[in-house]
Design a protein around this motif. Structure first.
Motif, PDB file in Angstrom:
ATOM      1  N   LEU A  26       1.179  -1.191   0.091  1.00 39.47           N
ATOM      2  CA  LEU A  26       0.115  -0.515  -0.013  1.00 39.47           C
ATOM      3  C   LEU A  26       0.687   1.527  -0.261  1.00 39.47           C
ATOM      4  O   LEU A  26       0.689   1.658  -1.000  1.00 39.47           O
ATOM      5  CB  LEU A  26      -0.588   0.257   1.339  1.00 39.47           C
ATOM      6  CG  LEU A  26      -1.909  -1.442   1.171  1.00 39.47           C
ATOM      7  CD1 LEU A  26      -2.557  -0.471   1.971  1.00 39.47           C
ATOM      8  CD2 LEU A  26      -3.053  -1.520  -0.040  1.00 39.47           C
ATOM      9  N   ASP A  27       1.747   1.306   1.163  1.00 42.07           N
ATOM     10  CA  ASP A  27       2.823   2.728   1.034  1.00 42.07           C
ATOM     11  C   ASP A  27       3.130   3.011  -0.308  1.00 42.07           C
ATOM     12  O   ASP A  27       3.199   4.028  -0.693  1.00 42.07           O
ATOM     13  CB  ASP A  27       3.412   2.300   2.466  1.00 42.07           C
ATOM     14  CG  ASP A  27       2.938   2.991   3.405  1.00 42.07           C
ATOM     15  OD1 ASP A  27       1.446   3.530   3.135  1.00 42.07           O
ATOM     16  OD2 ASP A  27       3.264   2.422   4.757  1.00 42.07           O
ATOM     17  N   SER A  28       3.788   1.674  -0.594  1.00 45.27           N
ATOM     18  CA  SER A  28       4.236   2.015  -1.891  1.00 45.27           C
ATOM     19  C   SER A  28       3.964   2.328  -2.806  1.00 45.27           C
ATOM     20  O   SER A  28       4.029   3.738  -4.261  1.00 45.27           O
ATOM     21  CB  SER A  28       5.686   1.216  -2.253  1.00 45.27           C
ATOM     22  OG  SER A  28       5.412   0.408  -3.157  1.00 45.27           O
ATOM     23  N   TRP A  29       2.675   1.306  -2.934  1.00 43.88           N
ATOM     24  CA  TRP A  29       1.963   2.231  -4.272  1.00 43.88           C
ATOM     25  C   TRP A  29       1.248   3.691  -4.304  1.00 43.88           C
ATOM     26  O   TRP A  29       0.570   4.117  -5.201  1.00 43.88           O
ATOM     27  CB  TRP A  29       0.450   1.196  -4.651  1.00 43.88           C
ATOM     28  CG  TRP A  29       1.600  -0.511  -5.303  1.00 43.88           C
ATOM     29  CD1 TRP A  29       3.210  -0.498  -4.853  1.00 43.88           C
ATOM     30  CD2 TRP A  29       0.408  -1.549  -5.521  1.00 43.88           C
ATOM     31  NE1 TRP A  29       2.815  -1.598  -5.871  1.00 43.88           N
ATOM     32  CE2 TRP A  29       1.685  -2.928  -5.683  1.00 43.88           C
ATOM     33  CE3 TRP A  29      -0.667  -2.064  -5.791  1.00 43.88           C
ATOM     34  CZ2 TRP A  29       1.074  -3.165  -6.255  1.00 43.88           C
ATOM     35  CZ3 TRP A  29      -1.309  -2.931  -6.059  1.00 43.88           C
ATOM     36  CH2 TRP A  29      -0.326  -4.063  -6.502  1.00 43.88           C
ATOM     37  N   TRP A  30       0.375   4.265  -3.534  1.00 44.10           N
ATOM     38  CA  TRP A  30       0.586   4.896  -2.997  1.00 44.10           C
ATOM     39  C   TRP A  30       1.489   6.041  -2.832  1.00 44.10           C
ATOM     40  O   TRP A  30       0.728   7.557  -2.684  1.00 44.10           O
ATOM     41  CB  TRP A  30      -0.043   5.153  -1.559  1.00 44.10           C
ATOM     42  CG  TRP A  30      -2.071   4.710  -1.895  1.00 44.10           C
ATOM     43  CD1 TRP A  30      -3.596   5.731  -1.734  1.00 44.10           C
ATOM     44  CD2 TRP A  30      -2.897   3.756  -2.280  1.00 44.10           C
ATOM     45  NE1 TRP A  30      -4.807   4.874  -2.327  1.00 44.10           N
ATOM     46  CE2 TRP A  30      -4.205   3.783  -2.490  1.00 44.10           C
ATOM     47  CE3 TRP A  30      -2.036   2.633  -2.721  1.00 44.10           C
ATOM     48  CZ2 TRP A  30      -5.157   2.535  -2.936  1.00 44.10           C
ATOM     49  CZ3 TRP A  30      -3.247   1.118  -3.175  1.00 44.10           C
ATOM     50  CH2 TRP A  30      -4.596   1.481  -2.976  1.00 44.10           C
ATOM     51  N   GLY A  32       3.012   7.120  -0.289  1.00 40.65           N
ATOM     52  CA  GLY A  32       2.820   7.550   0.920  1.00 40.65           C
ATOM     53  C   GLY A  32       2.671   8.842   0.676  1.00 40.65           C
ATOM     54  O   GLY A  32       2.649   9.365   1.609  1.00 40.65           O
ATOM     55  N   LEU A  33       1.617   9.061  -0.354  1.00 45.32           N
ATOM     56  CA  LEU A  33       0.156   9.716  -0.339  1.00 45.32           C
ATOM     57  C   LEU A  33      -0.323  10.057   2.103  1.00 45.32           C
ATOM     58  O   LEU A  33      -0.289   9.330   2.163  1.00 45.32           O
ATOM     59  CB  LEU A  33      -1.232   9.539  -0.610  1.00 45.32           C
ATOM     60  CG  LEU A  33      -1.942  10.806  -1.122  1.00 45.32           C
ATOM     61  CD1 LEU A  33      -1.370  11.574  -2.011  1.00 45.32           C
ATOM     62  CD2 LEU A  33      -3.141  10.641  -1.924  1.00 45.32           C
ATOM     63  N   LYS A  34      -0.234  11.187   1.736  1.00 47.80           N
ATOM     64  CA  LYS A  34      -0.437  11.835   3.566  1.00 47.80           C
ATOM     65  C   LYS A  34       0.284  11.488   4.625  1.00 47.80           C
ATOM     66  O   LYS A  34       0.177  11.129   5.467  1.00 47.80           O
ATOM     67  CB  LYS A  34      -2.240  11.977   3.315  1.00 47.80           C
ATOM     68  CG  LYS A  34      -3.119  12.575   2.926  1.00 47.80           C
ATOM     69  CD  LYS A  34      -4.145  12.234   2.575  1.00 47.80           C
ATOM     70  CE  LYS A  34      -4.948  12.353   3.980  1.00 47.80           C
ATOM     71  NZ  LYS A  34      -6.284  11.486   3.867  1.00 47.80           N
ATOM     72  N   GLY A  35       1.958  11.397   3.770  1.00 48.23           N
ATOM     73  CA  GLY A  35       2.928  10.600   5.118  1.00 48.23           C
ATOM     74  C   GLY A  35       2.219   9.510   6.333  1.00 48.23           C
ATOM     75  O   GLY A  35       1.512   8.906   5.571  1.00 48.23           O
ATOM     76  N   GLU A  36       3.174   9.626   7.128  1.00 49.28           N
ATOM     77  CA  GLU A  36       2.164   8.994   8.324  1.00 49.28           C
ATOM     78  C   GLU A  36       0.794   8.562   8.542  1.00 49.28           C
ATOM     79  O   GLU A  36       0.298   7.148   8.825  1.00 49.28           O
ATOM     80  CB  GLU A  36       3.616   8.784   9.629  1.00 49.28           C
ATOM     81  CG  GLU A  36       4.389   8.402   9.460  1.00 49.28           C
ATOM     82  CD  GLU A  36       5.903   8.602  11.070  1.00 49.28           C
ATOM     83  OE1 GLU A  36       4.497   8.461  12.386  1.00 49.28           O
ATOM     84  OE2 GLU A  36       6.707   8.968  11.000  1.00 49.28           O
ATOM     85  N   ALA A  37       0.142   9.562   8.790  1.00 48.06           N
ATOM     86  CA  ALA A  37      -1.489   9.294   8.935  1.00 48.06           C
ATOM     87  C   ALA A  37      -1.920   8.935   7.863  1.00 48.06           C
ATOM     88  O   ALA A  37      -3.423   7.870   8.319  1.00 48.06           O
ATOM     89  CB  ALA A  37      -1.565  11.102   9.186  1.00 48.06           C
ATOM     90  N   GLY A  38      -1.140   9.753   6.580  1.00 45.28           N
ATOM     91  CA  GLY A  38      -1.505   8.566   5.083  1.00 45.28           C
ATOM     92  C   GLY A  38      -1.606   6.481   5.468  1.00 45.28           C
ATOM     93  O   GLY A  38      -2.601   6.358   5.444  1.00 45.28           O
ATOM     94  N   SER A  39      -0.968   6.255   5.846  1.00 48.44           N
ATOM     95  CA  SER A  39       0.053   5.621   6.124  1.00 48.44           C
ATOM     96  C   SER A  39      -0.584   4.548   6.782  1.00 48.44           C
ATOM     97  O   SER A  39      -1.740   3.106   6.171  1.00 48.44           O
ATOM     98  CB  SER A  39       1.223   5.549   6.355  1.00 48.44           C
ATOM     99  OG  SER A  39       1.680   4.027   6.621  1.00 48.44           O
TER     100      SER A  39
END
Ligand SMILES: CC(C)(COP(=O)(O)OP(=O)(O)OC[C@H]1O[C@@H](n2cnc3c(N)ncnc32)[C@H](O)[C@@H]1OP(=O)(O)O)[C@@H](O)C(=O)NCCC(=O)NCCS
Length: 174
Positions: A26-30, A32-39
């Motif tokens: 998820l993190d790499s495909w998105w 890192g959108l919206k940083g840690e909160a997004g993760s």
């Protein structure tokens, strides 16, 4: 089961074992959108239950070697008998722009049509402009940004497509 994917890619329904494999991308495909909160938000949006109880309305695409290449998590609405919902979908960035996302959505449209569903809903965050462009291109209608839609500070854009007037329902001109 889905014929028109690029060579070397194979689709199947989800299984419970896919859960950690999808979380891992998820993190790499998105991006890192919206940083840690997004993760944290993304991980919480995809608990195991989707791979247990909605497995037959979602797809996993794998490369020949078994590596995860794309996924779609969706379901038939329990409360709207004519609707279905795409909860989460992603394509490996190395495969973007090759029609994989469109193919997965079209497979989902065909599946839910076979269950008598006419509308498909989904949401995305206002920051995810790529997702908004993708859904608009597929024929979804976008709402205005809905403030606090998913809770305080969690604004969303809502999308709906009416499959009865969807151009993918009929063959596209070549
Ligand atoms: C959004 C996403 C699923 C699109 O997947 P994809 O396989 O690259 O998309 P496709 O190649 O099937 O594109 C389908 C159409 O959308 C358009 N499109 C896709 N991404 C686009 C972008 N970033 N900007 C503008 N248009 C875009 C394509 O031009 C194409 O149009 P066409 O079929 O009429 O030529 C992919 O970018 C992704 O996984 N993003 C990260 C995760 C995400 O945001 N998921 C969606 C929210 S849950």
């Amino acid at each position: 089961m889905i014929d028109d994917l690029p060579a070397g890619l194979e689709a199947r329904y989800l299984t419970e074992d896919d859960h950690p494999r999808v979380l891992a991308v998820l993190d790499s495909w998105w991006g890192g959108l919206k940083g840690e909160a997004g993760s944290a938000e993304r991980a919480l949006l995809l608990p195991r239950l989707y791979f247990q109880h909605f497995a037959s309305t979602g797809f996993l695409v794998e490369r020949d070697g078994g590596e995860v290449a794309a996924f779609l998590v969706g379901f038939l609405s329990q409360t709207e008998p004519r609707a279905a919902y795409v909860h989460f979908a992603g394509v490996d960035p190395a495969l973007h722009g090759q029609g994989v996302g469109r193919t997965l959505y079209e497979a989902f449209f065909a599946l839910v049509r076979s269950h008598g569903r006419r509308y498909v809903h989904c949401i995305t965050s206002p920051e995810n402009t790529a997702s908004q462009a993708f859904h608009t291109r597929l024929g979804f209608t976008a709402s205005a940004v809905k403030p606090d839609y998913d809770g305080p500070g969690l604004d969303r854009v809502a999308f709906t497509i009416d499959l009865s007037s969807d151009p993918v329902a009929t063959p596209r001109p070549v």
